[in-house]
Design an enzyme around this catalytic site. Structure first.
Site, PDB file in Angstrom:
ATOM      1  N   ASP A 186      17.388 -26.294  42.375  1.00 15.09           N
ATOM      2  CA  ASP A 186      17.313 -26.154  40.757  1.00 15.09           C
ATOM      3  C   ASP A 186      16.319 -27.311  39.704  1.00 15.09           C
ATOM      4  O   ASP A 186      15.320 -26.217  39.357  1.00 15.09           O
ATOM      5  CB  ASP A 186      18.267 -26.519  39.583  1.00 15.09           C
ATOM      6  N   GLU A 205      18.205 -21.959  45.492  1.00 14.81           N
ATOM      7  CA  GLU A 205      17.320 -23.187  45.270  1.00 14.81           C
ATOM      8  C   GLU A 205      18.099 -24.340  45.776  1.00 14.81           C
ATOM      9  O   GLU A 205      17.238 -25.023  45.738  1.00 14.81           O
ATOM     10  CB  GLU A 205      18.417 -23.713  44.342  1.00 14.81           C
TER      11      GLU A 205
END
Length: 237
Positions: A57, A129
């Site tokens: 992320d 992610e």
């Protein structure tokens, strides 16, 4: 994590199919391992992809931020923030993951499998992610940029995420609301080499030019022209 040789080969072939030059395939297998699989197989809790998701992320936000900063010189901080949010949000990441068939390779528990987890947007976005986190750990930031240059950056340039900041729609609604006539977009210039084209667009209201903008694609140039038109009309009010 112990997988059969055939299972490992499947992941190796998948990585090669999306042009990933890896060193440790186990890291990528972990990126595709959902917590439900870990729970059912009684393996170490940290063998799922949640820690990689946390790292990915942050890496993704940095990579997207740098791309926007370098390629959209006329975009304000607020506009870059809004566009970045549109790119890294769950629906966008899930769509990209689905286009790359990430869902076919996720290791799921039986319960998650039966309830359609393989196609669940939140799960796909998390896996994307995690994959970026694994890519960063395994071969570094340049590999992340290379991956995004192939699968994500072109979509940004084509305006795939601009629905979150769609200046053309805003301008159209304003003109229709005030009944001022019809607007038209014209690409008036194309410049630069084939791999780095720049387009110039003008937006006209009947015989009056409202704005002019440049972009890496025709869609982006039109969006920028519409933005200038909105600024002009706002100043005239």
């Amino acid at each position: 994590m112990q997988l059969t040789k055939a299972q490992k080969v499947k992941y190796i072939q998948f990585l090669e199919s999306i042009h990933i030059e890896y060193q440790n395939e186990d890291l990528f297998i972990q990126a595709f391992t959902h917590s439900s699989y870990v729970n059912e197989h009684r393996i170490r809790p940290h063998d799922d992809n949640e820690r990689l998701e946390f790292l990915g992320d942050a890496v993704l936000e940095l990579a997207i931020s740098q791309y926007l900063f370098k390629n959209y010189e006329n975009m304000s901080e607020g506009e870059m923030t809004k566009l970045r949010a549109a790119i890294v949000c769950e629906p966008s990441l899930a769509k990209i993951a689905d286009e790359l068939n990430f869902g076919d390779h996720v290791l799921l528990g039986k319960g998650e499998e039966m309830t359609g987890g393989r196609k669940r947007p939140a799960l796909l976005a998390d896996v994307f992610e995690s994959f970026v986190g694994a890519l960063y750990l395994d071969v570094g930031m340049d590999a992340v940029y290379k991956f995004l240059e192939e699968y994500v950056y072109p979509q940004i340039a084509d305006g795939a995420f601009s629905h979150m900041m769609d200046y053309k729609s805003q301008l159209q609604e304003l003109i229709q609301r005030e009944g001022q006539g019809n607007i038209q977009y014209k690409i008036v210039q194309e410049k630069g080499p084939a791999h780095c084209r720049e387009f110039v667009s003008e937006v006209w209201l009947e015989t009056n030019q409202l704005g002019k903008g440049t972009g890496k694609s025709k869609k982006e140039a039109e969006q920028m022209a519409a933005q200038k038109a909105l600024e002009k009309l706002s100043d005239e009010d």
